[in-house]
Design a protein around this motif. Structure first.
Motif, PDB file in Angstrom:
ATOM      1  N   GLY A 177      18.135  42.951  35.193  1.00 15.22           N
ATOM      2  CA  GLY A 177      19.523  42.976  35.633  1.00 15.22           C
ATOM      3  C   GLY A 177      20.104  41.630  36.008  1.00 15.22           C
ATOM      4  O   GLY A 177      21.208  41.558  36.551  1.00 15.22           O
ATOM      5  N   VAL A 178      19.399  40.535  35.697  1.00 12.04           N
ATOM      6  CA  VAL A 178      19.914  39.199  35.996  1.00 12.04           C
ATOM      7  C   VAL A 178      21.092  38.914  35.076  1.00 12.04           C
ATOM      8  O   VAL A 178      21.047  39.181  33.873  1.00 12.04           O
ATOM      9  N   LYS A 179      22.163  38.418  35.650  1.00 15.26           N
ATOM     10  CA  LYS A 179      23.369  38.080  34.879  1.00 15.26           C
ATOM     11  C   LYS A 179      23.312  36.597  34.510  1.00 15.26           C
ATOM     12  O   LYS A 179      23.004  35.753  35.344  1.00 15.26           O
ATOM     13  N   PHE A 180      23.623  36.282  33.260  1.00 12.34           N
ATOM     14  CA  PHE A 180      23.637  34.906  32.790  1.00 12.34           C
ATOM     15  C   PHE A 180      25.068  34.426  32.618  1.00 12.34           C
ATOM     16  O   PHE A 180      25.985  35.219  32.493  1.00 12.34           O
ATOM     17  N   GLY A 181      25.236  33.147  32.618  1.00 12.22           N
ATOM     18  CA  GLY A 181      26.553  32.568  32.395  1.00 12.22           C
ATOM     19  C   GLY A 181      27.266  32.267  33.697  1.00 12.22           C
ATOM     20  O   GLY A 181      26.758  32.478  34.798  1.00 12.22           O
ATOM     21  N   ARG A 182      28.459  31.750  33.525  1.00 11.98           N
ATOM     22  CA  ARG A 182      29.272  31.384  34.669  1.00 11.98           C
ATOM     23  C   ARG A 182      29.749  32.604  35.425  1.00 11.98           C
ATOM     24  O   ARG A 182      29.982  33.654  34.832  1.00 11.98           O
ATOM     25  N   LYS A 183      29.941  32.440  36.726  1.00 11.33           N
ATOM     26  CA  LYS A 183      30.518  33.520  37.518  1.00 11.33           C
ATOM     27  C   LYS A 183      31.969  33.710  37.097  1.00 11.33           C
ATOM     28  O   LYS A 183      32.658  32.757  36.749  1.00 11.33           O
ATOM     29  N   SER A 184      32.409  34.942  37.182  1.00  5.90           N
ATOM     30  CA  SER A 184      33.783  35.247  36.831  1.00  5.90           C
ATOM     31  C   SER A 184      34.733  34.596  37.844  1.00  5.90           C
ATOM     32  O   SER A 184      34.426  34.512  39.037  1.00  5.90           O
ATOM     33  N   ALA A 185      35.873  34.161  37.346  1.00  4.22           N
ATOM     34  CA  ALA A 185      36.873  33.546  38.220  1.00  4.22           C
ATOM     35  C   ALA A 185      37.536  34.595  39.117  1.00  4.22           C
ATOM     36  O   ALA A 185      38.124  34.255  40.147  1.00  4.22           O
ATOM     37  N   LEU A 186      37.442  35.852  38.713  1.00  6.96           N
ATOM     38  CA  LEU A 186      38.065  36.938  39.472  1.00  6.96           C
ATOM     39  C   LEU A 186      36.999  37.920  39.964  1.00  6.96           C
ATOM     40  O   LEU A 186      36.035  38.200  39.259  1.00  6.96           O
ATOM     41  N   THR A 187      37.209  38.432  41.147  1.00 13.99           N
ATOM     42  CA  THR A 187      36.301  39.462  41.674  1.00 13.99           C
ATOM     43  C   THR A 187      36.550  40.760  40.891  1.00 13.99           C
ATOM     44  O   THR A 187      37.602  40.911  40.247  1.00 13.99           O
ATOM     45  N   PRO A 188      35.636  41.707  40.957  1.00 14.19           N
ATOM     46  CA  PRO A 188      35.873  42.988  40.264  1.00 14.19           C
ATOM     47  C   PRO A 188      37.183  43.657  40.702  1.00 14.19           C
ATOM     48  O   PRO A 188      37.901  44.225  39.881  1.00 14.19           O
ATOM     49  N   HIS A 189      37.498  43.540  41.992  1.00 13.77           N
ATOM     50  CA  HIS A 189      38.764  44.116  42.493  1.00 13.77           C
ATOM     51  C   HIS A 189      39.955  43.407  41.847  1.00 13.77           C
ATOM     52  O   HIS A 189      40.918  44.068  41.422  1.00 13.77           O
ATOM     53  N   GLN A 190      39.908  42.072  41.771  1.00 10.62           N
ATOM     54  CA  GLN A 190      41.002  41.315  41.157  1.00 10.62           C
ATOM     55  C   GLN A 190      41.111  41.646  39.667  1.00 10.62           C
ATOM     56  O   GLN A 190      42.222  41.746  39.129  1.00 10.62           O
ATOM     57  N   GLN A 191      39.974  41.818  39.004  1.00 12.63           N
ATOM     58  CA  GLN A 191      39.997  42.167  37.581  1.00 12.63           C
ATOM     59  C   GLN A 191      40.695  43.509  37.373  1.00 12.63           C
ATOM     60  O   GLN A 191      41.528  43.656  36.466  1.00 12.63           O
ATOM     61  N   ALA A 192      40.368  44.478  38.213  1.00 15.06           N
ATOM     62  CA  ALA A 192      40.991  45.803  38.099  1.00 15.06           C
ATOM     63  C   ALA A 192      42.493  45.705  38.340  1.00 15.06           C
ATOM     64  O   ALA A 192      43.294  46.320  37.618  1.00 15.06           O
ATOM     65  N   GLU A 193      42.882  44.922  39.344  1.00 14.95           N
ATOM     66  CA  GLU A 193      44.311  44.738  39.652  1.00 14.95           C
ATOM     67  C   GLU A 193      45.022  44.048  38.483  1.00 14.95           C
ATOM     68  O   GLU A 193      46.138  44.440  38.107  1.00 14.95           O
ATOM     69  N   ALA A 194      44.379  43.043  37.897  1.00 13.50           N
ATOM     70  CA  ALA A 194      44.985  42.332  36.760  1.00 13.50           C
ATOM     71  C   ALA A 194      45.157  43.284  35.579  1.00 13.50           C
ATOM     72  O   ALA A 194      46.210  43.271  34.913  1.00 13.50           O
ATOM     73  N   ARG A 195      44.173  44.133  35.326  1.00 18.63           N
ATOM     74  CA  ARG A 195      44.277  45.102  34.231  1.00 18.63           C
ATOM     75  C   ARG A 195      45.428  46.089  34.480  1.00 18.63           C
ATOM     76  O   ARG A 195      46.170  46.447  33.560  1.00 18.63           O
ATOM     77  N   ARG A 196      45.584  46.533  35.736  1.00 14.50           N
ATOM     78  CA  ARG A 196      46.686  47.443  36.072  1.00 14.50           C
ATOM     79  C   ARG A 196      48.040  46.784  35.781  1.00 14.50           C
ATOM     80  O   ARG A 196      48.933  47.399  35.229  1.00 14.50           O
ATOM     81  N   LYS A 197      48.147  45.502  36.151  1.00 16.45           N
ATOM     82  CA  LYS A 197      49.416  44.785  35.920  1.00 16.45           C
ATOM     83  C   LYS A 197      49.679  44.630  34.423  1.00 16.45           C
ATOM     84  O   LYS A 197      50.818  44.772  33.977  1.00 16.45           O
ATOM     85  N   LEU A 198      48.629  44.339  33.662  1.00 15.02           N
ATOM     86  CA  LEU A 198      48.790  44.211  32.204  1.00 15.02           C
ATOM     87  C   LEU A 198      49.201  45.553  31.598  1.00 15.02           C
ATOM     88  O   LEU A 198      50.089  45.601  30.733  1.00 15.02           O
ATOM     89  N   ASP A 199      48.554  46.633  32.046  1.00 13.16           N
ATOM     90  CA  ASP A 199      48.886  47.969  31.551  1.00 13.16           C
ATOM     91  C   ASP A 199      50.318  48.357  31.922  1.00 13.16           C
ATOM     92  O   ASP A 199      50.970  49.113  31.202  1.00 13.16           O
TER      93      ASP A 199
END
Length: 186
Positions: free
Chosen positions: A140-162
């Motif tokens: 379950g180790v995640k590779f790559g850069r950390k996301s610039a947005l938290t999961p909550h921010q990602q969900a909010e951004a998707r809602r705004k796009l929708d």
């Protein structure tokens, strides 16, 4: 007045965690007049300091390394470098492999064998790295850069796009690039 032959050293480390100090000490003790230093992977063909070292060689000079794996990681690369050294009329020596001295009759055979060994080791390193990466992913180790947005921010951004907001306006709202927001939709 004839030029006196020089011994040039070449030292390379491939990762930030490695240190050139030990290589430099060995090359200085071996009598190198000038040492070219590089912090770049041996797998990379672009090694500017190596090019400078080879370019500085005059007939009778010697290019010295602490070990052949500091010079090249595969047979073709090693043979190309040694050809360039030979073309300059210079010799090559390895401190760790004293039999690797291009002024001897047996040198080309030994160098080819060492090149094959270096290539084999490089392949084994790649295999071990790949296996380690697969095991880490399974844990379950995640590779790559950390996301610039938290999961909550990602969900909010998707809602705004929708809801019809543009990627640019959503990116500005969260102070991230438009590409960051674009990846949320992909």
């Amino acid at each position: 007045m004839q030029n006196r032959a020089m011994i040039y050293g070449y030292a390379r480390v491939s990762t930030n965690g490695q240190d050139l100090a030990q290589q430099l000490a060995q090359l200085e003790a071996a009598g190198c007049a000038k040492i070219y230093r590089e912090k770049i992977s041996g797998a990379s063909a672009e090694r500017p300091q190596l090019k400078r070292a080879i370019g500085a060689l005059d007939p009778g000079d010697v290019l010295m390394v602490t070990a052949t794996d500091r010079l090249a990681r595969n047979t073709r690369d090693l043979l190309n470098i040694l050809h360039a050294v030979k073309e300059a009329g210079a010799g090559f020596r390895s401190i760790a492999e004293p039999m690797v001295d291009t002024t001897s009759q047996l040198a080309e055979v030994v160098i080819a064998v060492l090149g094959v060994a270096a290539s084999y080791e490089r392949q084994r390193i790649a295999e071990r790295t790949s296996a380690g990466r697969a095991q880490a992913k399974a844990r379950g180790v995640k590779f790559g850069r950390k996301s610039a947005l938290t999961p909550h921010q990602q969900a909010e951004a998707r809602r705004k796009l929708d809801a019809g907001d543009t990627q640019r306006s959503v990116a500005a709202l969260f102070n991230v690039s438009q590409a960051t927001i674009s990846r949320l939709q992909g």
